[in-house]
Motif scaffolding. Structure first.
Motif: not given
Length: 325
Positions: A3-14, A252-254, A306-319
């Motif tokens: 849910g926290h992934e930058v929208p442009a990630t799909r485009e970069v991967r493509a 990255f995005q720009e 994606r690593e950063a998005a995972g860290d953000a989710e873990a951070f949120a889950a940890d309150g």
């Protein structure tokens, strides 16, 4: 996807996927011909592109899941490259022909890091690597880092301390930012590649160097993109993905949005120029490296985001009690 992934990630991967697909379709351009072992053969048109193919495939495999189509394609290309060396036998011949040349080990190290090894070559090279002649070979500082990293990856003792070797590079001196130009740009990118083992260990970048790059990468990258230096732009993006700490999402995005205009419909990316010229595919020699670097930088970028998005989710889950990495 998170849910926290930058929208442009799909485009970069493509962009990276299209680049790797072009590489696969043009794999014969990387094949080793009879001139690879010729006495006066041109290494820059034989072993150099071949070695770069192997290294990028190793990197794509490292940063993708085994079930990922990119991982599967990179594995196929790496297998192709290993077969080109006759499963390592050609490195033995190279070592015999040029016992004190370092480029065979630098290329072999990519295969060794992926578990593709040749005991005979490693034994012969270990003997040479113990000599004073090997230790005292005069090299550019960034090239010395490459040899040290290659020794480590191949299981040979490093003949010099990596931090000491780093201290002799342009980048380690934290030079005036306005002294940056093409040669310095390619030098600094490879210093980071060898220091981090091609983006695998960002923590290997010393804090002063990391802070310096975080401050100046954006304007340098902007200059390269403006000048349509696509190859160096991709290398700088790979560097940005190889630094410790949270990735710079805005950069990255720009940058990837601007870089996308250079990619031909075939997936090829020219080294320089060609903005808007997507209907005319560049020649192999004019795009193979920049296309490889597009795949390399894209995979690193996506992985870091994606690593950063995972860290953000873990951070949120940890309150919010932890510290997001």
């Amino acid at each position: 996807m998170t849910g926290h992934e930058v929208p442009a990630t799909r485009e970069v991967r493509a962009l990276g996927a299209a680049a790797l697909a072009w590489v696969s379709a043009h794999r014969e351009g990387f094949a080793l011909g009879d001139d690879a072992l010729a006495e006066h053969g041109n290494v820059n048109t034989t072993w150099k592109p071949f070695g770069e193919l192997a290294q990028v495939c190793v990197c794509v495999r490292r940063h993708t899941d085994p079930a990922d189509p990119l991982h599967v394609l990179a594995s196929d290309l790496l297998s192709f490259a290993w077969q080109q060396t006759e499963r390592g036998a050609l490195f033995v011949e190279l070592q015999r022909l040029e016992p004190f040349a370092t480029y065979p080990l630098e290329i072999y190290a990519a295969f060794a890091s992926a578990g593709l090894r040749h005991a005979g070559y490693e034994s012969a090279t270990a003997t040479v690597a113990r000599t004073r002649g090997w230790h005292l070979t005069e090299q550019e500082p960034n090239r010395r880092l490459s040899v040290l990293n290659s020794e480590r990856r191949s299981g040979l003792p490093e003949h010099e301390d990596m931090p000491r070797a780093l201290g002799r590079t342009w980048l380690a001196g934290l030079p005036e930012p306005w002294t940056f130009e093409l040669a310095a740009g390619y030098t600094l990118t490879h210093v980071i590649f060898h220091l981090t083992d091609w983006g695998l260990t960002p923590q290997a970048v010393p804090p002063p160097v990391a802070a310096y790059l975080r401050h100046w990468l954006a304007p340098w990258l902007d200059t390269c993109l403006e000048d349509e230096q696509w190859d160096l732009s991709c290398e700088l993006l790979a560097v940005a993905s190889s630094l410790p700490g949270p990735p710079d999402r805005a950069l990255f995005q720009e940058a990837w949005a601007r870089l996308s205009v250079a990619q031909h419909d075939s997936g090829a990316v020219p080294e320089v120029g060609g903005r808007g010229g997507r209907t005319t595919a560049p020649d192999f020699i004019d795009c193979y490296h920049s296309t490889l670097m597009t795949a390399f930088a894209a995979v690193l970028t996506v992985n870091r985001l994606r690593e950063a998005a995972g860290d953000a989710e873990a951070f949120a889950a940890d309150g919010g009690q932890g510290v997001p990495g």
